[in-house]
Design an enzyme around this catalytic site. Structure first.
Site, PDB file in Angstrom:
ATOM      1  N   ASP A 357       0.875  -1.148   0.000  1.00 50.39           N
ATOM      2  CA  ASP A 357       0.000   0.000   0.000  1.00 50.39           C
ATOM      3  C   ASP A 357       0.932   1.222   0.000  1.00 50.39           C
ATOM      4  OD1 ASP A 357      -2.253   1.707   0.826  1.00 50.39           O
ATOM      5  OD2 ASP A 357      -1.207   1.718   2.751  1.00 50.39           O
TER       6      ASP A 357
HETATM    7  P1  ADP Z   1      -3.200   4.266  -0.071  1.00 52.40           P
HETATM    8  O1  ADP Z   1      -3.766   3.152  -0.843  1.00 52.40           O
HETATM    9  O2  ADP Z   1      -2.139   4.979  -0.807  1.00 52.40           O
HETATM   10  O3  ADP Z   1      -2.789   3.914   1.311  1.00 52.40           O
HETATM   11  P2  ADP Z   1      -5.796   5.072   0.779  1.00 52.40           P
HETATM   12  O4  ADP Z   1      -6.469   3.873   0.246  1.00 52.40           O
HETATM   13  O5  ADP Z   1      -5.699   5.215   2.245  1.00 52.40           O
HETATM   14  O6  ADP Z   1      -4.385   5.301   0.122  1.00 52.40           O
HETATM   15  O7  ADP Z   1      -6.515   6.343   0.193  1.00 52.40           O
HETATM   16  C1  ADP Z   1      -6.546   6.539  -1.193  1.00 52.40           C
HETATM   17  C2  ADP Z   1      -6.761   7.951  -1.555  1.00 52.40           C
HETATM   18  O8  ADP Z   1      -8.046   8.336  -1.110  1.00 52.40           O
HETATM   19  C3  ADP Z   1      -5.793   8.901  -0.914  1.00 52.40           C
HETATM   20  O9  ADP Z   1      -4.684   9.101  -1.705  1.00 52.40           O
HETATM   21  C4  ADP Z   1      -6.610  10.144  -0.787  1.00 52.40           C
HETATM   22  O10 ADP Z   1      -6.561  10.851  -1.989  1.00 52.40           O
HETATM   23  C5  ADP Z   1      -8.008   9.639  -0.626  1.00 52.40           C
HETATM   24  N1  ADP Z   1      -8.459   9.625   0.747  1.00 52.40           N
HETATM   25  C6  ADP Z   1      -8.728   8.562   1.507  1.00 52.40           C
HETATM   26  N2  ADP Z   1      -9.160   8.930   2.717  1.00 52.40           N
HETATM   27  C7  ADP Z   1      -9.124  10.261   2.728  1.00 52.40           C
HETATM   28  C8  ADP Z   1      -9.449  11.264   3.684  1.00 52.40           C
HETATM   29  N3  ADP Z   1      -9.879  10.957   4.894  1.00 52.40           N
HETATM   30  N4  ADP Z   1      -9.298  12.531   3.323  1.00 52.40           N
HETATM   31  C9  ADP Z   1      -8.875  12.869   2.108  1.00 52.40           C
HETATM   32  N5  ADP Z   1      -8.555  11.997   1.170  1.00 52.40           N
HETATM   33  C10 ADP Z   1      -8.685  10.712   1.465  1.00 52.40           C
HETATM   34 MG    MG Z   2      -2.800   3.379   3.321  1.00 51.86          MG
END
Ligand code: ADP
Ligand code: MG
Length: 692
Positions: A357
């Site tokens: 991730d």
């Molecule tokens: P990753 O897979 O990189 O860990 P996440 O799945 O946690 O990322 O989140 C994916 C995307 O969704 C983030 O890059 C962000 O753009 C958006 N996102 C998720 N949760 C939030 C939040 N609470 N506030 C703003 N953006 C969010």
């Molecule tokens: Mg994450």
């Protein structure tokens, strides 16, 4: 009674010498030490008498002893040797027989008695002696594999200094309630998990998280039971009761992990269940059939049958897997790597590919706001304040960055994310129509998180959203409109771009940049060296950011804009292409992907139950290098298990053939069993050492 206890009982009935390695841990380790010393003493005495008896038998006459007398003296000493060596053995055999079970002790007693009956006293004594030595060594080895786990139990102090009504008093640690103030003086261990109220200190939390350097702690920081306070005195408010602390959960899970069987183990148990009765039946046939059919004396055939009986216990085989698993899990637990059982360990050993991730896993998870773009009619502050309001409760690292920046600019009070305090005071937010800070703080209601996408809340009576482009474009059907070029430019610089808006318009953009973890490159290299061929990035973030991170770390590929469910699907697709795949995530919104992978590895699990729950392997701290440690340990464990099974089966097969042919003396049959078991344990002990 639970199924696990049932199963280990069933196995104990088959072969209790084998059961030493497969039941719970903990205090039993310490009990075991005293018993072990007793066993060793008895075995030692038995050995001395045995040597003495042999000396008297051979040398007595030469030294002028009357030969018949020397013989009687030697015989008495042999019997004494057998009785001492067999004291504990006979006790166990007796107990087994009383509950109508046959165990290896019973077989040894039968064999020794049989040898004595045939008139072979030295053989009888030797059989018992060898068995008692073997068993002592086994117990010593098993208790060493255990001690790694037992050591965890000693980490928590039994008493805590609590401030109650202004008075400090010492109470048992398990009586400290949540919310009480605990005082930890310099050099002491923390009795409970908690949050620092006052004081500053460096805290060594290596036993919990594996971090080798002491961590600075001040007001508001989280501390874990079992870590060691440095130079400063701290006052801590307890956040969990003693039995729910992170360490208590680790110990509990490790104990469960010991009971949970590896795949190999299940096969072996099935084999053992069939093997023992078959060989026992064979032994009876060998004793009875030839003399009856061919005529002639029973003696030699009974001897052969006794040897076969001794070969009938698959001890080494039954122990081959659990000792290795226990040793490896204990070793890992001491480094802050929690492996949830033999299956997880075996699966880790087979991993060919790893998917990461991004946010909070490959990146440090402490992003900073770098740019803010407001649409016509709004100010940067307006966009930021609105976003902070919607994100007030979110645990996502991006939300933290937004709240911190808003607090820095004085738009919201510092903190946030915690229950109780709310964004209801001191706001300078904007509604779709507003320009500049409104006079009154906005009302924020119905805060909701949209996992892997963003968050949603009612601000001033209207639904507002904060999240990824996918949230707006796909879920809400709102295009970035005039902000599109700005968004693209920010993405291309490797930022995470957060959209702020309503269900029909994007009001602004917040660019957040997160640094790739310092150790990420080293961790990736470590995995390549460990033979993991394929490394991928799976992220909910935008493709531009994903590709910039993947490129920087030299990964083999990436997939972007994935929802938590998309990630799980991507994990399945990749695993189908590459073979067993480990998914490394932060455990909060990666739970589906962690579950879909052959091995789910959660980062930074200390303190977050969810992460520990969701994963097969939980890394207590955030060090990515632990991933390759866990995979290498898994691989080594699988190797040791294979060697052990080969060794156990090989020796048993040879002994079986020799015994059937009448070429296996009883003492050698015992040696083949206990000696083999000792070797198998010694081999597993190698997992406790090693460089990494
Ligand atoms: P990753 O897979 O990189 O860990 P996440 O799945 O946690 O990322 O989140 C994916 C995307 O969704 C983030 O890059 C962000 O753009 C958006 N996102 C998720 N949760 C939030 C939040 N609470 N506030 C703003 N953006 C969010
Ligand atoms: Mg994450």
């Amino acid at each position: 009674m639970t199924g696990a206890a049932d199963r280990s009982r069933a196995r104990a009935a088959e072969c209790p010498t084998c059961a030493v390695g497969t039941e719970g841990a903990g205090e039993r380790v310490r009990e075991g030490q005293a018993e072990l010393r007793r066993r060793l003493r008895l075995a030692g005495l038995s050995g001395l008498l045995l040597v003495g008896a042999a000396a008297v038998g051979w040398l007595g006459p030469a030294a002028g002893l009357d030969p018949p007398r020397a013989e009687v003296l030697a015989a008495v000493m042999y019997v004494a040797s057998a009785v001492l060596g067999g004291w504990l053995v006979a006790g166990k055999a007796f107990r087994a027989l009383r509950s109508r079970a046959v165990n290896f002790e019973v077989l040894v007693v039968v064999a020794a008695a049989g040898a004595a009956a045939i008139g072979d006293l030295p053989e009888a004594a030797l059989v018992v002696f060898l068995f008692s030595v073997g068993e002592s060594l086994e117990a010593a080895g098993v208790s060493r594999t255990r001690r790694a786990i037992g050591a965890l139990l000693d980490l928590v102090p039994r008493r805590a200094l609590v401030r109650r009504g202004g008075v400090e008093e010492e109470v048992p640690a398990e009586e400290v309630a949540v919310g009480e103030t605990v005082v930890i003086r310099p050099g002491e261990r923390f009795p409970v998990d908690g949050r620092v109220l006052s004081g500053r200190s460096f805290v060594d939390q290596a036993p919990i998280t594996g971090e080798s350097m002491p961590v600075p702690k001040g007001p508001g920081d989280e501390v874990f039971a079992g870590s060691v306070n440095g130079q400063g005195s701290l006052e801590v408010v307890s956040t969990r009761r003693a039995e729910d602390t992170t360490l208590a959960r680790i110990i509990h899970l490790v104990e469960e992990a010991e009971r949970e069987k590896a795949g190999h183990q299940k096969t072996i148990d099935r084999f053992a269940a069939a093997y023992t009765p078959v060989v026992t039946a064979l032994a009876v046939a060998v004793a009875v059939v030839p003399p009856l059919v061919l005529g002639g004396p029973f003696g030699p055939y009974v001897y052969r049958a006794l040897a076969l009986l001794l070969v009938a216990c698959p001890c080494a085989l039954v122990l081959s897997t659990p000792v290795a698993v226990v040793a490896a899990i204990g070793r890992a637990a001491r480094r802050g790597v929690l492996i949830k059982g033999g299956s997880a360990l075996e699966a880790a050993g087979r991993v060919r590919a790893v998917a990461f991730d991004k946010t909070g896993t490959l990146t440090a998870g402490r992003p900073e706001v770098s740019d803010i773009v407001a649409s016509d009619g709004l100010t940067e502050e307006g966009v930021l304040g609105l976003a902070a309001a919607v994100e007030w409760r979110s645990e996502h690292p991006v939300a933290g960055a937004i709240r911190r920046e808003a607090a820095r600019r004085g738009l919201v009070p510092a903190g946030g994310g915690s229950a109780g305090s709310g964004p209801s005071t001191g706001f300078a937010a904007a509604s779709a129509a507003g320009t500049g800070p409104p006079a009154a703080p906005p009302e924020v209601r119905n805060i909701e998180s949209i996992p892997g996408r963003g968050a949603k809340a009612r601000v001033e009576g209207r639904n507002h959203y904060v999240g990824s482009r996918a949230l707006f474009e796909r879920d809400l059907g709102v295009p970035p409109g005039p902000l599109a070029p700005a968004a693209r430019a920010l993405e291309e610089r490797g930022n995470t771009v957060v959209y702020v808006g309503t269900s029909d318009r994007v009001l602004g953009l917040i660019a957040v940049s997160d640094t790739v973890r310092e150790e990420a490159a080293e961790a990736v290299e470590g995995l390549r060296r460990a033979g993991v061929g394929r490394l991928y990035l799976l992220t909910g973030d935008n493709p531009a950011t994903a590709s910039s991170v993947a490129e920087r770390l030299g990964l083999d590929g990436y997939r972007a804009e994935l929802s938590p469910e998309d990630k799980a699907a991507a994990v399945r697709t990749l695993a189908a292409e590459t073979g067993p795949l480990a998914m490394v995530g932060d455990g909060v919104n990666d739970a589906p992907a962690l579950a879909a992978a052959s091995v789910g590895i959660a980062m930074g699990a200390a303190g977050t139950d969810q992460a520990i729950e969701a994963a097969d392997i939980a890394l207590m701290d955030d060090d990515l290098r632990q991933v390759s440690f866990a995979l290498r340990l898994g691989r080594r464990t699988v190797g040791v298990i294979r060697q052990n099974i080969g060794l156990a089966l090989g020796v048993k097969a040879a002994a079986l053939v020799l015994a059937a042919a009448g070429l296996l003396p009883l003492w050698l049959a015992v040696l083949a069993d206990t000696g083999n078991t000792v070797l198998v344990i010694a081999n597993a002990l190698r997992l406790l050492g090693g460089r990494e």
